[in-house]
Every structure is written in structure tokens, then in C-alpha cells.
Design a protein around this motif. Structure first.
Motif, PDB file in Angstrom:
ATOM      1  N   UNK A  44       0.832  -1.211   0.000  1.00 35.01           N
ATOM      2  CA  UNK A  44       0.000   0.000   0.000  1.00 35.01           C
ATOM      3  C   UNK A  44       0.861   1.254   0.000  1.00 35.01           C
ATOM      4  N   UNK A  45       0.335   2.315  -0.585  1.00 34.14           N
ATOM      5  CA  UNK A  45       1.002   3.618  -0.521  1.00 34.14           C
ATOM      6  C   UNK A  45      -0.041   4.707  -0.626  1.00 34.14           C
ATOM      7  N   UNK A  46       0.170   5.792   0.093  1.00 33.98           N
ATOM      8  CA  UNK A  46      -0.776   6.892   0.089  1.00 33.98           C
ATOM      9  C   UNK A  46      -1.016   7.426  -1.312  1.00 33.98           C
ATOM     10  N   UNK A  47      -2.298   7.512  -1.698  1.00 37.25           N
ATOM     11  CA  UNK A  47      -2.696   7.987  -3.025  1.00 37.25           C
ATOM     12  C   UNK A  47      -2.066   7.157  -4.145  1.00 37.25           C
ATOM     13  N   UNK A 144      12.118  14.670  -2.711  1.00 33.49           N
ATOM     14  CA  UNK A 144      11.077  15.694  -2.607  1.00 33.49           C
ATOM     15  C   UNK A 144       9.843  15.193  -1.876  1.00 33.49           C
ATOM     16  N   UNK A 145       9.800  13.921  -1.549  1.00 30.56           N
ATOM     17  CA  UNK A 145       8.649  13.345  -0.853  1.00 30.56           C
ATOM     18  C   UNK A 145       8.795  13.507   0.660  1.00 30.56           C
ATOM     19  N   UNK A 150       7.956   7.688   3.060  1.00 29.78           N
ATOM     20  CA  UNK A 150       8.959   6.800   3.657  1.00 29.78           C
ATOM     21  C   UNK A 150       8.269   5.661   4.401  1.00 29.78           C
ATOM     22  N   UNK A 151       7.115   5.944   5.017  1.00 28.58           N
ATOM     23  CA  UNK A 151       6.335   4.868   5.637  1.00 28.58           C
ATOM     24  C   UNK A 151       5.898   3.864   4.577  1.00 28.58           C
ATOM     25  N   UNK A 153       7.366   3.259   1.771  1.00 28.24           N
ATOM     26  CA  UNK A 153       8.550   2.518   1.349  1.00 28.24           C
ATOM     27  C   UNK A 153       8.866   1.391   2.325  1.00 28.24           C
ATOM     28  N   UNK A 154       8.683   1.649   3.621  1.00 32.50           N
ATOM     29  CA  UNK A 154       8.917   0.607   4.616  1.00 32.50           C
ATOM     30  C   UNK A 154       8.007  -0.591   4.407  1.00 32.50           C
ATOM     31  N   UNK A 155       6.756  -0.338   4.032  1.00 30.35           N
ATOM     32  CA  UNK A 155       5.830  -1.450   3.777  1.00 30.35           C
ATOM     33  C   UNK A 155       6.248  -2.235   2.540  1.00 30.35           C
ATOM     34  N   UNK A 156       6.768  -1.533   1.542  1.00 31.30           N
ATOM     35  CA  UNK A 156       7.283  -2.215   0.352  1.00 31.30           C
ATOM     36  C   UNK A 156       8.475  -3.097   0.713  1.00 31.30           C
ATOM     37  N   UNK A 157       9.403  -2.576   1.512  1.00 30.87           N
ATOM     38  CA  UNK A 157      10.573  -3.352   1.906  1.00 30.87           C
ATOM     39  C   UNK A 157      10.168  -4.599   2.688  1.00 30.87           C
ATOM     40  N   UNK A 158       9.178  -4.461   3.567  1.00 30.40           N
ATOM     41  CA  UNK A 158       8.696  -5.634   4.297  1.00 30.40           C
ATOM     42  C   UNK A 158       8.110  -6.654   3.332  1.00 30.40           C
ATOM     43  N   UNK A 159       7.394  -6.188   2.328  1.00 30.95           N
ATOM     44  CA  UNK A 159       6.865  -7.109   1.317  1.00 30.95           C
ATOM     45  C   UNK A 159       7.981  -7.861   0.601  1.00 30.95           C
ATOM     46  N   UNK A 160       9.061  -7.144   0.265  1.00 34.17           N
ATOM     47  CA  UNK A 160      10.198  -7.797  -0.388  1.00 34.17           C
ATOM     48  C   UNK A 160      10.741  -8.913   0.495  1.00 34.17           C
TER      49      UNK A 160
END
Length: 236
Positions: A44-47, A144-145, A150-151, A153-160
């Protein structure tokens, strides 16, 4: 597979995953790495902005980058710092205590004394060869984000990491590789607006070596969660 079996299987994967710093000399195919990223991209990611970029390294490309980072680390480590701050300059006691306990368990399991600066430095340098893993990932995010991305991105890394685990592979996320973003930019097409967040080792765990790892205790649910408005649990 029943729902109960599925729950138990997923819980087991999350509980058994840990940062692995010992890898067998076994390659991981392009297709497998792509499949892991294919699954992880559904984080998941915001928007739905999906704020992650990944450079996957193997073979000669990985070896060349590792040689450059290791040489740079040996010659001028103090001149290289990450573009963001990972730890607070002064950790509250609760977190500082956990950090110290980690060091004791981790270095103790390797037979490295707390006052053995040379031994600790040698262990740190192993990061720059991805601990001998056959695959290294370099993960970046657009500078620029904001923190929310970054939150994500953390969920993506956990998925990996979970997608790797269910395929019989292990991982180790490595913030320290972010220090050498200037070296990485010499080899990879990292955009100027992107920040190197971390690396990640990926491969087949060397089971015999990993078995020497000390147990890293996790805080119980009661230490971090408060329940409001629930009925009294059975057996309480």
C-alpha cells in the motif's frame, strides 16, 4: 489450504524472518528476483504514488560495485555519510537499552568482544559485499517526498523480505550502504533527486553459520499496545 492453515503459515513466515548475514554460494535467478518484486509492488502507498525505486545487482555488476565500496570504505570511510539520519542523536532510554542489547547479542554470537574495535570494523565491512549474498538490492526514494512516503517505502521493503522468505530465501536490510551513495552513483543511474535509502542482501541462508546467531528478543504486545473498548478477553 484452510484459513487456519493460511494464518499459521503467514504468522510463521513473519516470526521466523530475521536479518541474515550468512549466505550459501548459490545463485538466485533473474526470474526469482523479478517475481519477488512483482509481489512486493502491491504494497500500500498513500494515493497510490508507489514511491520506491530498486536497482537489483548480481554477477559482475554487483562484484564491481562491491569492490569500489570496499576500497572506498578502507581508504576514506569518514568522508562518506548517508543523506538522511537513521537514529536519533539521543535515543530515549527504552530504545537505547534495546540497541545496546542488540549489540551484545549480535557481536557476542560472533565471538567479538565489545572492546574489539578491529573485530567490529571487520564485521561492518562485510555489509559492503552484501555479506556474500548473490543478490544485492539498492533502494531509493525521491528526496522531494515527505515522511508519509517513507512509511510507504517501509511497507514495500517488508513485502520484499516476506516474498523472499516464502520462496526459501533470506534477506538483510542494510542502511549502512546509504553512506556510499556517491560511490553507487558512479555505477548506477540513480537520479539526482533520489536518496539512497538502503541496500538489501538476498540469497539462500547458510544454515550452519546462521545457527550461531543469538536470539533477538522482541517486546511483548503488552509493552507497546493498549486496547480500548474491547470486551475482557477470555481467560483474563
Amino acid at each position: 489450504m484452510s484459513n487456519v492453515d493460511l494464518v499459521q503459515a503467514l504468522d510463521s513466515v513473519m516470526k521466523e524472518r530475521f536479518a541474515t548475514r550468512f549466505y550459501a554460494d548459490r545463485p538466485v535467478s533473474h526470474d526469482t528476483v523479478r517475481d519477488i518484486l512483482e509481489a512486493a509492488r502491491h504494497a500500500p502507498s498513500g494515493a497510490n504514488i508507489q514511491p520506491w525505486q530498486v536497482h537489483a545487482l548480481a554477477g559482475a555488476a554487483k562484484a564491481e560495485i562491491c569492490r569500489d565500496i570496499l576500497a572506498t570504505h578502507a581508504a576514506e570511510a569518514a568522508q562518506h555519510v548517508s543523506e538522511y539520519t537513521y537514529y536519533a542523536s539521543s535515543l530515549p532510554d527504552r530504545y537505547q537499552g534495546r540497541k545496546q542489547a542488540f549489540g551484545q547479542v549480535f557481536y557476542g554470537s560472533l565471538g567479538i568482544a565489545q572492546d574489539d574495535a578491529r573485530g567490529r570494523a571487520a564485521q561492518t565491512a562485510r555489509n559492503y559485499d552484501f555479506f556474500g549474498a548473490p543478490v544485492g538490492l539498492i533502494v531509493t526514494i525521491d528526496r522531494r517526498l515527505e515522511k508519509g512516503s517513507w512509511l510507504d517505502l517501509g511497507m514495500f521493503l517488508q513485502n520484499v523480505m516476506l516474498a523472499a522468505k516464502v520462496r526459501g530465501l533470506d534477506t538483510c536490510p542494510q542502511e549502512t550502504l546509504a553512506k556510499y551513495h556517491r560511490v553507487l552513483r558512479r555505477h548506477l543511474p540513480i537520479a539526482a533527486e533520489d536518496v539512497v535509502v538502503c541496500g538489501m542482501a538476498l540469497g539462500v541462508r547458510d544454515a550452519a553459520a546462521a545457527a550461531t546467531r543469538g536470539v533477538m528478543e522482541r517486546a511483548p504486545v503488552e509493552a507497546f499496545a493498549r486496547f480500548h473498548g474491547f470486551e475482557t478477553p477470555s481467560g483474563a
